[in-house]
Design a protein around this motif. Sequence first.
Motif, PDB file in Angstrom:
ATOM      1  N   ALA A 191       0.730  43.611  -0.656  1.00 35.66           N
ATOM      2  CA  ALA A 191       0.336  43.685   0.560  1.00 35.66           C
ATOM      3  C   ALA A 191      -1.338  43.091   0.862  1.00 35.66           C
ATOM      4  N   GLU A 192      -2.139  43.488  -0.202  1.00 32.86           N
ATOM      5  CA  GLU A 192      -3.471  43.060   0.031  1.00 32.86           C
ATOM      6  C   GLU A 192      -3.878  41.511   0.027  1.00 32.86           C
ATOM      7  N   ASN A 193      -2.887  41.170  -1.053  1.00 31.21           N
ATOM      8  CA  ASN A 193      -3.128  39.387  -1.223  1.00 31.21           C
ATOM      9  C   ASN A 193      -2.405  38.868  -0.123  1.00 31.21           C
ATOM     10  N   LEU A 194      -1.524  39.184   0.476  1.00 28.28           N
ATOM     11  CA  LEU A 194      -0.614  38.616   1.762  1.00 28.28           C
ATOM     12  C   LEU A 194      -1.894  38.596   2.785  1.00 28.28           C
ATOM     13  N   LYS A 195      -2.842  39.789   3.099  1.00 25.76           N
ATOM     14  CA  LYS A 195      -3.451  39.962   4.070  1.00 25.76           C
ATOM     15  C   LYS A 195      -4.572  38.990   3.827  1.00 25.76           C
ATOM     16  N   THR A 196      -5.193  39.106   2.719  1.00 26.25           N
ATOM     17  CA  THR A 196      -6.638  38.189   2.503  1.00 26.25           C
ATOM     18  C   THR A 196      -6.116  36.769   2.420  1.00 26.25           C
ATOM     19  N   ARG A 197      -5.331  36.450   1.499  1.00 28.49           N
ATOM     20  CA  ARG A 197      -4.823  35.070   1.454  1.00 28.49           C
ATOM     21  C   ARG A 197      -4.340  34.221   2.580  1.00 28.49           C
ATOM     22  N   ILE A 198      -3.513  34.902   3.282  1.00 30.58           N
ATOM     23  CA  ILE A 198      -2.843  34.099   4.191  1.00 30.58           C
ATOM     24  C   ILE A 198      -3.144  34.928   5.883  1.00 30.58           C
ATOM     25  N   SER A 199      -2.902  36.211   6.082  1.00 29.57           N
ATOM     26  CA  SER A 199      -2.811  36.674   7.133  1.00 29.57           C
ATOM     27  C   SER A 199      -4.317  36.677   7.992  1.00 29.57           C
ATOM     28  N   ASP A 200      -5.022  37.079   7.469  1.00 19.80           N
ATOM     29  CA  ASP A 200      -6.470  36.996   7.704  1.00 19.80           C
ATOM     30  C   ASP A 200      -7.176  35.634   7.724  1.00 19.80           C
ATOM     31  N   LYS A 201      -6.812  34.802   6.859  1.00 17.80           N
ATOM     32  CA  LYS A 201      -7.102  33.538   6.793  1.00 17.80           C
ATOM     33  C   LYS A 201      -6.575  32.786   8.108  1.00 17.80           C
ATOM     34  N   LEU A 202      -5.468  32.999   8.474  1.00 14.48           N
ATOM     35  CA  LEU A 202      -4.817  32.160   9.451  1.00 14.48           C
ATOM     36  C   LEU A 202      -4.836  33.120  11.046  1.00 14.48           C
ATOM     37  N   GLU A 203      -5.424  34.060  10.897  1.00 12.42           N
ATOM     38  CA  GLU A 203      -5.384  34.932  11.852  1.00 12.42           C
ATOM     39  C   GLU A 203      -4.056  35.322  12.408  1.00 12.42           C
ATOM     40  N   LEU A 204      -3.279  35.561  11.404  1.00 15.01           N
ATOM     41  CA  LEU A 204      -1.855  36.123  11.871  1.00 15.01           C
ATOM     42  C   LEU A 204      -1.821  37.681  11.994  1.00 15.01           C
ATOM     43  N   LYS A 205      -1.952  38.183  13.236  1.00 17.43           N
ATOM     44  CA  LYS A 205      -2.411  39.505  13.233  1.00 17.43           C
ATOM     45  C   LYS A 205      -1.070  40.284  13.336  1.00 17.43           C
ATOM     46  N   ASN A 206       0.092  39.699  13.220  1.00 13.81           N
ATOM     47  CA  ASN A 206       1.554  40.577  13.303  1.00 13.81           C
ATOM     48  C   ASN A 206       2.096  40.432  12.039  1.00 13.81           C
ATOM     49  N   THR A 207       1.615  39.686  10.824  1.00 16.61           N
ATOM     50  CA  THR A 207       2.318  39.460   9.487  1.00 16.61           C
ATOM     51  C   THR A 207       1.713  40.407   8.405  1.00 16.61           C
ATOM     52  N   TYR A 208       2.360  41.077   7.892  1.00 16.51           N
ATOM     53  CA  TYR A 208       2.142  42.076   6.877  1.00 16.51           C
ATOM     54  C   TYR A 208       3.267  42.444   6.040  1.00 16.51           C
ATOM     55  N   TYR A 209       2.997  43.350   4.944  1.00 19.73           N
ATOM     56  CA  TYR A 209       3.845  44.036   4.179  1.00 19.73           C
ATOM     57  C   TYR A 209       3.390  45.416   4.142  1.00 19.73           C
ATOM     58  N   ASP A 254       3.798  33.852  14.677  1.00 16.33           N
ATOM     59  CA  ASP A 254       3.056  34.200  13.432  1.00 16.33           C
ATOM     60  C   ASP A 254       3.741  33.042  12.512  1.00 16.33           C
ATOM     61  N   LEU A 255       5.067  32.793  12.433  1.00 13.45           N
ATOM     62  CA  LEU A 255       5.856  32.204  11.529  1.00 13.45           C
ATOM     63  C   LEU A 255       5.409  30.744  11.698  1.00 13.45           C
TER      64      LEU A 255
END
Length: 437
Positions: A191-209, A254-255
């Motif tokens: 979950a942390e990797n997804l957040k920092t490596r993709i979601s935060d980088k692309l500002e995907l506010k609704n994508t998480y685990y 987001d996708l």
Amino acid sequence: MKKSLSILFLFLSLSTFAQEIRFARIDSLLNYLYENDKFMGSLCIRLGDEVVFKQAYGFSEATKGVRANGATKYKIGSISKTFTATMIMQLVDEKKIVLTTKLNRFFPKVDQSDKITIEHLLYQRTGIKDYANADATLTDVLGKPNTKELILKKIENYSSMFEPDSQHEYSNSNYFILGLIIEKITKKSFAENLKTRISDKLELKNTYYTNEKTDVTKRESYSYTFNGEYWDKIDEWNNDIAFSSGGIISTPEDLTKFIRALFKGNLVTPVSLELMKTLKDTYGMALIRFPFGERKFYGHNGKIEGFGSTMGYYEKDDLTISLIVNGENYSQNDIMIGILSIYYKLPYPFPNFKKLDAELIQKYSGTFASKDIPLKITVFEKEGNLLAQATGQPSFPLTFSKDDVFVFAAAGIEMEFTSSTSFILKQGGKKFNFTKE
């Protein structure tokens, strides 16, 4: 100069108007499907970096009447694999792992782990049994704590189905393992990797685990099946069962942003992207190629609980599309064919959900041959629907258009029955006469 500007303005106005007509018809199609209890879900179309269509249909919580909207979040199933593959390739780019690294470095108890590489896992060429679909004892772990650890033990006890890299076989176990490898290398949760490596980088506010249960107060959606009278909620999984192979939550918007960013080189290096796109036995590194006529979309699809998802990117048009379904009573593939047919201005009659009566089915059924081309077509009934099958080819559904005309939009086929013993097949501007044998 003023005249030129006026002409340009008129051209732009007409172009915008034509686009609005297309999107209005797509909206009409999805509303039509929803009103006929065939579909609930959400669609996003992105042209370049601009979202040109975004709409949700139906409910995120049907029993309480909570309507879905553009910000409603859904489980995306195996599209999660594309996120997982992207993070693995980021680690490759960072030289924290190489594609030839053997699995025994991380999980030596897995059968043939001394032969299985990271690359084999990504391309689904390991021979590791699919824990989610091929193991009837998976129910043993349901409702128990430490779900991930229990699933890993199951995977470690499987015998290989084939020699690594000798063939392709889709297995959720491969991407479950890759998620665990991401955690081991980074010493951070998936979950942390997804957040920092993709979601935060692309500002995907609704994508998480998350492994928490669905929370409608956070605009998360349940999934449903239609029982003939109403949409019936489907039981949830513990998300740790799907984990990195299928447990991510997201939105169509987001996708579309994610896969476009991937293809624009904003997440991995060009070398890594080319490897991800390279298909081996029709499968890349969590990328599949979807044909729509001469167009080839790259993306992935997913299924989990009652959710179905599709994500695709067509590089030539810089077009990205994502459809997530949380209530399915009609083929999602057929819905996508309808959406893309309308978008690309191809003939597309809305499906007719009225069942053909037995007399009409009898009228149209039979094997037909043509003097124009060396091909036979058999028309037959299945569960009240009409299908056709050409010699040596798979069958395809015939959608009622009008009078005695049926279509198969995906291939641009129109079949007009001129009598009970003949029809005209129209495709690609050509016409072929067929007569019943």
